[in-house]
Enzyme design. Structure first.
Site, PDB file in Angstrom:
ATOM      1  N   HIS A   1       0.787  -1.224   0.000  1.00 21.09           N
ATOM      2  CA  HIS A   1       0.000   0.000   0.000  1.00 21.09           C
ATOM      3  C   HIS A   1       0.825   1.282   0.000  1.00 21.09           C
ATOM      4  CE1 HIS A   1      -4.520   0.875   0.984  1.00 21.09           C
ATOM      5  NE2 HIS A   1      -4.094   1.488  -0.115  1.00 21.09           N
TER       6      HIS A   1
ATOM      7  N   ASP B   1      -9.966  -0.480   3.910  1.00 24.01           N
ATOM      8  CA  ASP B   1      -8.780  -1.108   4.500  1.00 24.01           C
ATOM      9  C   ASP B   1      -9.087  -1.495   5.947  1.00 24.01           C
ATOM     10  OD1 ASP B   1      -5.331  -0.069   3.984  1.00 24.01           O
ATOM     11  OD2 ASP B   1      -6.075  -1.659   5.313  1.00 24.01           O
TER      12      ASP B   1
HETATM   13  N1  LIG Z   1      -1.971  -3.763   5.616  1.00 19.67           N
HETATM   14  C1  LIG Z   1      -1.406  -2.749   6.292  1.00 19.67           C
HETATM   15  N2  LIG Z   1      -1.918  -1.573   6.106  1.00 19.67           N
HETATM   16  O1  LIG Z   1      -3.035  -1.371   5.372  1.00 19.67           O
HETATM   17  N3  LIG Z   1      -0.339  -2.962   7.139  1.00 19.67           N
HETATM   18  C2  LIG Z   1       0.277  -1.891   7.903  1.00 19.67           C
HETATM   19  C3  LIG Z   1      -0.641  -1.304   8.933  1.00 19.67           C
HETATM   20  C4  LIG Z   1      -0.086  -1.337  10.294  1.00 19.67           C
HETATM   21  N4  LIG Z   1      -0.705  -0.346  11.182  1.00 19.67           N
HETATM   22 MN   LIG Z   2      -4.369  -3.085   5.439  1.00 23.26          MN
HETATM   23 MN   LIG Z   3      -3.341  -0.620   3.516  1.00 26.56          MN
END
Ligand SMILES: N/C(=N\O)NCCC[NH3+]
Ligand SMILES: [Mn+2]
Ligand SMILES: [Mn+2]
Length: 314
Positions: free
Chosen positions: A96, A119
């Site tokens: 991302h 998300d």
């Molecule tokens: N998938 C993630 N973000 O959308 N991972 C990192 C987030 C950790 N706070």
């Molecule tokens: Mn995520």
């Molecule tokens: Mn993300």
């Protein structure tokens, strides 16, 4: 109406290998064929070719800053060119952190864009608040004007400039928010719908309120940044940071149907599909097929079917 597909095989916004293979598995799950069935002309731009900068030492605990910054500068240019050429663009991730370039490139062409972030996570940590230093948990912080006094000059990101204000952004699906992110969301008054809100209000009301928040004063282009981990891990297991209690298939498809029905979708990201993290090939395929369904639904595939064109034999 023309749709362009751009693969962004990139993984350095986080630590797990494999997410750079996301574009391939999403294409292999039949993306182009599925989009060709809709009434668009489809242009597949192939994959960007990223260079991993060697000796890319952490900066204030931020991992791979120069590599991530350079990759996103490239994404920004490609997205800007595609939108400028009149395409509706689909960017396939990759992690991302790629949204830093994707939304910035879109904003170059459409400065009045609004952003819908679907998300499990808010991805709005600053380098100081980030528990991990992984840039895929920080992309939104690079976009918001209100956070610029909190953002250091990170090597590799001198090309970036904030372009969004907090009222131009809505989150859907949040259920794993870091303490620093919670403070920012509250402090900036950002509109967000957690999975608890989805349970309380129902997805129809969430979409009504979200789209009214963004579009009631003025219709403007939509950037949809869709992290596949917004779905429940039972549906999207092949991803890097799964969190229980995610969107059902129907909730995810309803979100994308409503966004399609605005007629304002201009760019979408589909990120964080990691084919090396599925427990078995079926789990990987399920995650990839789900990504294709989300993209096709965002672009007009409907559950009620569509009228055959008159020259088709019945
Ligand atoms: N998938 C993630 N973000 O959308 N991972 C990192 C987030 C950790 N706070
Ligand atoms: Mn995520
Ligand atoms: Mn993300």
């Amino acid at each position: 109406q023309s749709v362009a597909v751009l693969g962004a095989p990139f993984s350095r916004g986080q630590k797990r290998g494999g997410v750079e293979h996301g574009p391939k598995v999403i294409r292999d799950a039949g993306l182009i064929d599925r989009l060709s069935g809709l009434d668009y002309s489809i242009h597949d731009f192939g994959d960007l070719n990223f260079h991993y900068i060697e000796k890319d030492e952490p900066y204030m605990d931020v991992k791979f800053p120069r590599t991530v910054g350079a990759a996103n500068k490239m994404v920004s240019g490609a997205v800007s060119r595609a939108v400028g050429a009149g395409h509706t663009l689909v960017m396939l991730g990759g992690d991302h952190s790629l949204a830093i370039g994707s939304v910035a490139g879109h904003a170059q062409q459409c400065p009045d864009l609004c952003l819908i972030w679907v998300d499990a996570h808010a991805d709005i940590n600053t380098p100081m608040s980030s528990p991990s230093g992984n840039l895929h948990g920080q992309p939104v912080a690079f976009m918001l004007k209100e956070l610029q006094d909190k953002m250091p000059d990170i090597p590799g990101f001198s090309w970036t400039k904030p372009f969004l204000t907090s009222r131009d952004l809505v989150y859907i699906g949040l259920r794993d928010i870091d303490p620093g992110e919670h403070h920012i969301l509250k402090d900036l008054g950002i509109q967000y719908f957690t999975m608890r809100d989805v349970d309380r209000l129902g997805i129809q009301r969430v979409m009504e309120v979200a789209l009214d928040h963004l579009l009631s004063r003025k219709q403007r282009p939509i950037h949809l940044s869709f992290d596949v981990d917004a779905f429940d891990p039972s549906l999207a297991p092949a991803t890097g940071t799964p969190v229980n209690g995610g969107l059902t298939y129907r909730e995810g498809i309803y979100i994308t149907e409503e966004i399609h029905n605005t007629g304002l979708l201009s760019v979408m990201d589909l990120v964080e599909v990691n084919p090396t993290l599925g427990a078995n090939p079926e789990a990987v395929q399920a995650t990839a097929l789900l990504a294709v369904d989300v993209i096709a639904s965002s672009l007009g595939q409907t559950r009620e079917g569509a009228r055959a064109s008159i020259d088709q034999n019945p």
